[in-house]
Every structure is written in C-alpha cells, then in structure tokens.
Design an enzyme around this catalytic site. Structure first.
Site, PDB file in Angstrom:
ATOM      1  N   CYS A  33       1.342   0.473  -8.994  1.00 48.44           N
ATOM      2  CA  CYS A  33       2.505   0.934  -8.218  1.00 48.44           C
ATOM      3  C   CYS A  33       3.670   1.198  -9.165  1.00 48.44           C
ATOM      4  CB  CYS A  33       2.882  -0.088  -7.165  1.00 48.44           C
ATOM      5  SG  CYS A  33       3.038  -1.744  -7.828  1.00 48.44           S
TER       6      CYS A  33
ATOM      7  N   GLY B 169       0.833  -1.206   0.000  1.00 50.84           N
ATOM      8  CA  GLY B 169       0.000   0.000   0.000  1.00 50.84           C
ATOM      9  C   GLY B 169       0.860   1.245   0.000  1.00 50.84           C
ATOM     10  N   SER B 170       0.328   2.305   0.553  1.00 48.36           N
ATOM     11  CA  SER B 170       1.035   3.582   0.527  1.00 48.36           C
ATOM     12  C   SER B 170       2.248   3.550   1.462  1.00 48.36           C
ATOM     13  CB  SER B 170       0.083   4.688   0.977  1.00 48.36           C
ATOM     14  OG  SER B 170      -0.387   4.378   2.271  1.00 48.36           O
TER      15      SER B 170
ATOM     16  N   GLY C  10       2.951   1.750   5.162  1.00 46.03           N
ATOM     17  CA  GLY C  10       4.097   0.867   5.389  1.00 46.03           C
ATOM     18  C   GLY C  10       4.966   1.340   6.539  1.00 46.03           C
TER      19      GLY C  10
ATOM     20  N   GLU D 175       5.722  -3.537   0.384  1.00 47.29           N
ATOM     21  CA  GLU D 175       5.624  -3.208  -1.049  1.00 47.29           C
ATOM     22  C   GLU D 175       4.844  -1.912  -1.120  1.00 47.29           C
ATOM     23  OE1 GLU D 175       7.043  -4.782  -3.441  1.00 47.29           O
ATOM     24  OE2 GLU D 175       7.535  -6.725  -2.586  1.00 47.29           O
TER      25      GLU D 175
HETATM   26  P1  NAD Z   1      -3.437   2.240   1.415  1.00 43.81           P
HETATM   27  O1  NAD Z   1      -2.111   2.460   2.067  1.00 43.81           O
HETATM   28  O2  NAD Z   1      -4.475   3.261   1.578  1.00 43.81           O
HETATM   29  O3  NAD Z   1      -4.076   0.864   1.947  1.00 43.81           O
HETATM   30  C1  NAD Z   1      -3.428  -0.378   1.778  1.00 43.81           C
HETATM   31  C2  NAD Z   1      -3.871  -1.336   2.867  1.00 43.81           C
HETATM   32  O4  NAD Z   1      -3.316  -0.929   4.118  1.00 43.81           O
HETATM   33  C3  NAD Z   1      -5.389  -1.409   3.084  1.00 43.81           C
HETATM   34  O5  NAD Z   1      -5.732  -2.752   3.314  1.00 43.81           O
HETATM   35  C4  NAD Z   1      -5.586  -0.566   4.347  1.00 43.81           C
HETATM   36  O6  NAD Z   1      -6.712  -0.928   5.087  1.00 43.81           O
HETATM   37  C5  NAD Z   1      -4.320  -0.879   5.120  1.00 43.81           C
HETATM   38  N1  NAD Z   1      -3.874   0.139   6.091  1.00 43.81           N
HETATM   39  C6  NAD Z   1      -3.920   1.476   5.960  1.00 43.81           C
HETATM   40  N2  NAD Z   1      -3.320   2.067   7.020  1.00 43.81           N
HETATM   41  C7  NAD Z   1      -2.877   1.063   7.822  1.00 43.81           C
HETATM   42  C8  NAD Z   1      -2.156   1.017   9.061  1.00 43.81           C
HETATM   43  N3  NAD Z   1      -1.781   2.126   9.688  1.00 43.81           N
HETATM   44  N4  NAD Z   1      -1.859  -0.193   9.585  1.00 43.81           N
HETATM   45  C9  NAD Z   1      -2.202  -1.338   8.949  1.00 43.81           C
HETATM   46  N5  NAD Z   1      -2.899  -1.355   7.785  1.00 43.81           N
HETATM   47  C10 NAD Z   1      -3.225  -0.164   7.227  1.00 43.81           C
HETATM   48  O7  NAD Z   1      -3.125   1.981  -0.142  1.00 43.81           O
HETATM   49  P2  NAD Z   1      -4.136   1.906  -1.383  1.00 43.81           P
HETATM   50  O8  NAD Z   1      -4.685   3.254  -1.676  1.00 43.81           O
HETATM   51  O9  NAD Z   1      -5.071   0.766  -1.206  1.00 43.81           O
HETATM   52  O10 NAD Z   1      -3.139   1.489  -2.553  1.00 43.81           O
HETATM   53  C11 NAD Z   1      -2.371   2.385  -3.306  1.00 43.81           C
HETATM   54  C12 NAD Z   1      -0.931   2.419  -2.823  1.00 43.81           C
HETATM   55  O11 NAD Z   1      -0.384   1.099  -2.800  1.00 43.81           O
HETATM   56  C13 NAD Z   1      -0.029   3.198  -3.761  1.00 43.81           C
HETATM   57  O12 NAD Z   1       0.873   3.942  -2.988  1.00 43.81           O
HETATM   58  C14 NAD Z   1       0.696   2.113  -4.541  1.00 43.81           C
HETATM   59  O13 NAD Z   1       1.937   2.516  -5.085  1.00 43.81           O
HETATM   60  C15 NAD Z   1       0.870   1.067  -3.477  1.00 43.81           C
HETATM   61  N6  NAD Z   1       1.075  -0.251  -4.056  1.00 43.81           N
HETATM   62  C16 NAD Z   1       2.335  -0.774  -4.020  1.00 43.81           C
HETATM   63  C17 NAD Z   1       2.585  -1.999  -4.603  1.00 43.81           C
HETATM   64  C18 NAD Z   1       3.967  -2.575  -4.612  1.00 43.81           C
HETATM   65  O14 NAD Z   1       4.094  -3.757  -4.891  1.00 43.81           O
HETATM   66  N7  NAD Z   1       5.013  -1.817  -4.308  1.00 43.81           N
HETATM   67  C19 NAD Z   1       1.539  -2.731  -5.195  1.00 43.81           C
HETATM   68  C20 NAD Z   1       0.267  -2.170  -5.207  1.00 43.81           C
HETATM   69  C21 NAD Z   1       0.051  -0.925  -4.633  1.00 43.81           C
END
Ligand code: NAD
Length: 514
Positions: free
Chosen positions: A302, A246-247, A251, A268
C-alpha cells in the site's frame, strides 16, 4: 514447491478431506456452506488449498460465540490479556520461518520480506504487551466543589478485521494484538487469496489459548469467505468496530454499511505514494530508497512508491541511474535466495498493469524501461514482470490512480511549492517522502502546508513503516490509524465519570434548579 510448513504449523489438521475449514472459533470448526474455491500460489500457479466460502448465515452462530467470549474477556485484567499476547508473540517467534514460508506461498513475497512481515507481528506483540499496562485515562478537574472527573477506557466489543492479500499477517496482527489486550474478541475475514495465512495465525493463537484456561477460545476466530461474507460482517451489529484493509472501493462500501448502523470503521485503503527528490538531495541515498520503495514486493505494498517528483535539474541523471539499477534487479522465485522481485499476485493484476502502461502511453507518457513479462529463469506459470519506469506529466489521469503493480511514474518540478502541490493533488493520502539536504524544504514538507499524507518521511522511502508509529492515511486512504502511538484507543470505548464526594448537589454551569 515444499508445503512442509503447513504440516509443521498444524494447518493440515484444519481440514476435512481436501477441503480446509472456513469457520474456526476455537470451539467450532466447520466447512463453509457456500461455493467452493481454490487458491493457487502466485509463484508457479500450483494449487495450494481448497475452501468453501463461509456464508452470511453461518455468521449468526459465530456472532453468538463472539458475544459470549466478549463477556468473559472484558473482565479479565488487561495485563493478563497482555500475557496472552506475549505468549502469542513467543509462539510466532518459534515458528517465524514456517509462517514466512506461508506468506511467500500465498502472497509471493521474497523470503526476507516475508520474514520481515512476521517480525512486524512479533514486534506489535511486544508493543501490545507494554500497552496492556498503559490503558490510561485522564483525571480531570471538576468545576463543582466536592467533585472530581475521570476518563476510563473499556473494552469495546467483538472486532471484525477484514484484510487484503498483500499483508496477510501484519495487518491482522496490528489489529488483533492491540484489540486483544484491549479486551475484545477478534474475528478475522482474510483475503480469499491468502486464507492459509489466516489458518496459520489462528493455529498459533489457539496453541497458546489451549494453555490459558481463563481465555475464551473464540477470542481469536476466523471466517473465510468472499465479498458477500465481508458485506455481512460490515452489516452485523455484533461488531462495534470493523477494521477493513484493502482497495478504496471496498472501504467506501464497508464505511457506508457500517455508518448506516452507526458503527465505527477503521479504514486502511489504497495509496498513491510520492517522493520529492529535490535539487539538493543525496542521490545515492535517494536511489536506494527509490528502488526498494518502488520495486520491492513487486510494487504490491500500500506504501509502494508510485510517483517520483523530481527536480528538473536532477531528473535525467536520476532516471538514468535508476534504469541501470532496475536492469540488474534479480527477478524470480521468491523462495530462491538472492531474488528481490517476486511475482504479481495473479493474471488479473498483470492485465491491470499492462492496461495502465497502455493508458500512460496514450496520455503522453514514455516507458523508460520495464513493464514486460519475464518468462525466462522464473517458474513458468507465475506472472513475473520487470518493474517499469514511465516519464509522464503529473496531471495525466492514470498517474492519479493506484495500479497495484511496479510502475514508477517520474514527474518533474522546478519550484518546491509546486512539488508539494503535485504530491497532494491525488485522491489518496497514505505515504510520502522528501529527499533534500535543505532544512527549509524538509520542514515545509512536514508543515501544515506540506504533505497531506498520514506518513511524511524525510530522507527515507515511502514504504517499510515501523510499528511504533500510528500507521494510515487521509482522503481516499480512509483516515484510519493502526499499530503504534495511541491507535489502541480505536479498540476501546471511553467513559467519562463524574463523582460527587461532597454533601451538596451543585449543577454544572452554575444552574439553579429549585
Ligand atoms: P480488496 O479490496 O480486493 O480486498 C480486501 C478485502 O476486502 C478482502 O478480504 C475482500 O474479500 C474484502 N472485500 C472486498 N469487497 C468487499 C465489500 N464490499 N465488503 C466487505 N469486504 C469486501 O483488496 P486487495 O486486492 O486484497 O488488496 C490491495 C489493496 O489493499 C490496495 O488498494 C492496497 O493499497 C490496499 N492496502 C492498504 C493497506 C493500508 O494499510 N492502507 C494495507 C494493505 C493493502
């Protein structure tokens, strides 16, 4: 919009009344005990589903099931665990179109890309099946007479997988298929924006587990909930490994919590991917790669191409040709054949895109084309946009941020070394590419002084990685590696064994202790 795929996949059985279960372990199915939420399709804002958030207190019971499942799974021979994954792959093949449909409904991907995502799942199954017979350790010579040493790789424990909305199936599959052959039960906490995808994957796996009596059902479990649930998972010492996608902000939070209990995290995170187009580049090839990498998936990968670092001698030609290609991009309902750009995930994402374009202009950038919302010929309530091209200085602050939308910043360079510096000057380090016919440039780009990203490609775009390589990136991208190569080692613990088959007890380093 047809929701028949939910019926075919058996997802509609996973609910009480109109509310879907949020806690599924194979043995237990329960509604979440937290607040309710609904999921709307980015295609047309039609309501797809309702859930209640699973709560941190519900996690305790799931943790017990996972620990019991681990005790069984770890002792099942790895090739048998491979058989589980092989059958999951077969089941995914059987329902490929329906699975892709669920991805399109929840994430807004065009059908070919959604099918490609399911194909990644299938491919990683094949890879993991092979790997299940190759969980090799080393044999090491001992410095002591009558001794030998070896390494073994053992199952690690329950693995938590927290996923992002934009690859709702592939990211789970990369982790889960390898994690399972490595002997670990997998708990998925999907994005709140794509929970039906999680139910679909759960159902596919449970169809298989139902026919394999020795496999504990909780080996494939799901909990659906918001950030609080994610935080509780990160804090729980049930999980020696938390794989989080995720973001970067997410992470950072997960990494600190997991490190606080000395667990491992596999991260990731966001990318800010660049392509260098050199003066020698094959522009035809580059053009096609740029359009797919920058505008594909409506800029929501991503690995989406966000910065085009172009040699000053080719920049005008390239921008002109790119604008023409952008003008003819079919934008619209991702389920309709022929469309190449679907919607943004939601209104917040659209607003973020507009804010970034405004910031780019304030910081001296010029919008060459795109950026505006498309309202004609598309479903009325979806957020469809024309992918944007912006000419701007490489050091404008907005260029160093990841905006999860189709904005391509065009930057220029004159000296190849500068191009590499520009490529590396952002906080993120996921994917990168160079288009060049010069072997010297290509090799410099891949050298220790070249791109600092986890992925560095030559004459192909930044997105669309194959599962056979290790996937992931450096710096703010989190440092994790998933999928191919030796990423399986993340899901195992290593033991070093020293065996004395002699009659003496010599100490290492020649120490005499008598
Ligand atoms: P997001 O960070 O909003 O959410 C991702 C996940 O994390 C969700 O399941 C959310 O509920 C959970 N989450 C959020 N805050 C948390 C916390 N504090 N503790 C634990 N869990 C938490 O991301 P998104 O908007 O769903 O996805 C887009 C982002 O993901 C972009 O930044 C993209 O680059 C990244 N991404 C990276 C990869 C990679 O492989 N590097 C792949 C796909 C997406």
């Amino acid at each position: 919009m047809s929701l028949a795929c939910l019926e075919v996949l058996g997802i509609n059985a996973l609910k009480q009344g109109d509310t879907y279960y949020s806690l599924l372990t194979g043995n237990t199915k329960a509604l979440g005990e937290g607040s309710s939420f609904s999921v709307y399709s980015p295609i047309d804002a039609e309501k797809l589903s309702s859930f209640n958030n699973a709560t941190p207190s519900q996690l305790d019971a799931v943790n017990l099931e996972l620990k019991e499942a681990f005790k069984v799974l770890r002792s099942i021979p790895a090739p048998r665990r491979g058989e589980l994954v092989r059958r999951i792959g077969d089941e995914a093949r059987k329902y490929k179109h329906e699975l892709a449909q669920v991805i399109s409904l929840e994430a807004g991907k065009i059908v070919p890309e959604a099918l490609g995502e399911v194909q990644e799942w299938i491919d990683v199954c094949d890879f993991a099946v092979g790997q299940s017979r190759m969980l090799h350790g080393l044999s090491i010579v001992s410095e002591r007479p009558g001794h030998r040493m070896m390494e073994q790789w053992h199952p690690l424990g329950p693995v938590a997988v927290i996923t992002a909305f934009n690859f709702p199936m592939a990211v789970w599959a990369w982790n889960a298929m390898l994690g399972l052959v490595c002997g670990n039960p997998i708990l998925l906490k999907p994005s709140e924006k794509a929970p039906l995808c999680a139910l679909a994957m759960y159902q596919i796996a449970q169809n298989v587990i139902a026919d394999m009596e020795d496999i504990p059902k909780a080996a494939v479990s799901v909990m659906i909930g918001d950030r609080q649930l994610g935080e509780a998972i990160a804090a729980s010492d049930t999980f020696p490994l938390v794989s989080a996608t995720g973001s970067t902000a997410m992470g950072r939070a997960v990494a600190q919590t997991v490190a606080g209990r000395l667990g491992r995290s596999l991260l990731e995170l966001g990318g800010n991917n660049a392509m260098i187009v050199s003066a020698t580049a094959d522009l035809e090839l580059a053009l096609r790669a740029i359009v797919f990498s920058a505008a594909g998936t409506a800029g929501q990968r991503c690995t989406t191409l966000r910065r085009l670092i172009t040699h000053e001698s080719v920049v005008d030609t390239l921008v002109e040709r790119l604008s023409k290609s952008y003008d003819s991009l079919p934008i619209g309902n991702p389920l309709a054949e022929g469309n190449l750009v679907g919607p943004l995930i939601d209104e917040a994402s659209y607003n973020k895109m507009q804010a970034s374009l405004a910031a780019a202009q304030q910081q001296g950038g010029t919008i060459v084309c795109g950026g505006e919302r498309v309202t004609e010929g598309v479903p009325a309530k979806g957020y469809y946009v024309k992918p944007a091209i912006v000419r701007i200085a490489h050091n404008a602050p907005i260029v160093h941020e990841e905006t999860f939308a189709p904005i391509l910043y065009v930057l220029t360079y004159s000296d190849f070394e500068d191009a590499i510096n520009i490529q590396n000057e952002v906080p993120q380090g996921l994917s990168s590419a160079v288009f060049t016919e010069s072997i010297r440039e290509a090799e410099s780009f891949m050298s220790p002084a070249g791109s600092d990203c986890g992925i560095a490609n030559v004459n192909i775009g930044t997105s669309g990685a194959e599962i056979g390589g290790a996937f992931g990136g450096e710096k703010d991208t989190g440092g994790g590696r998933e999928s191919g190569s030796d990423a399986w080692r993340n899901y195992m613990r290593r033991t070093t064994n020293t065996i004395n088959y002699g009659g003496e007890l010599p100490l290492a380093q020649g120490i005499v202790f008598e």
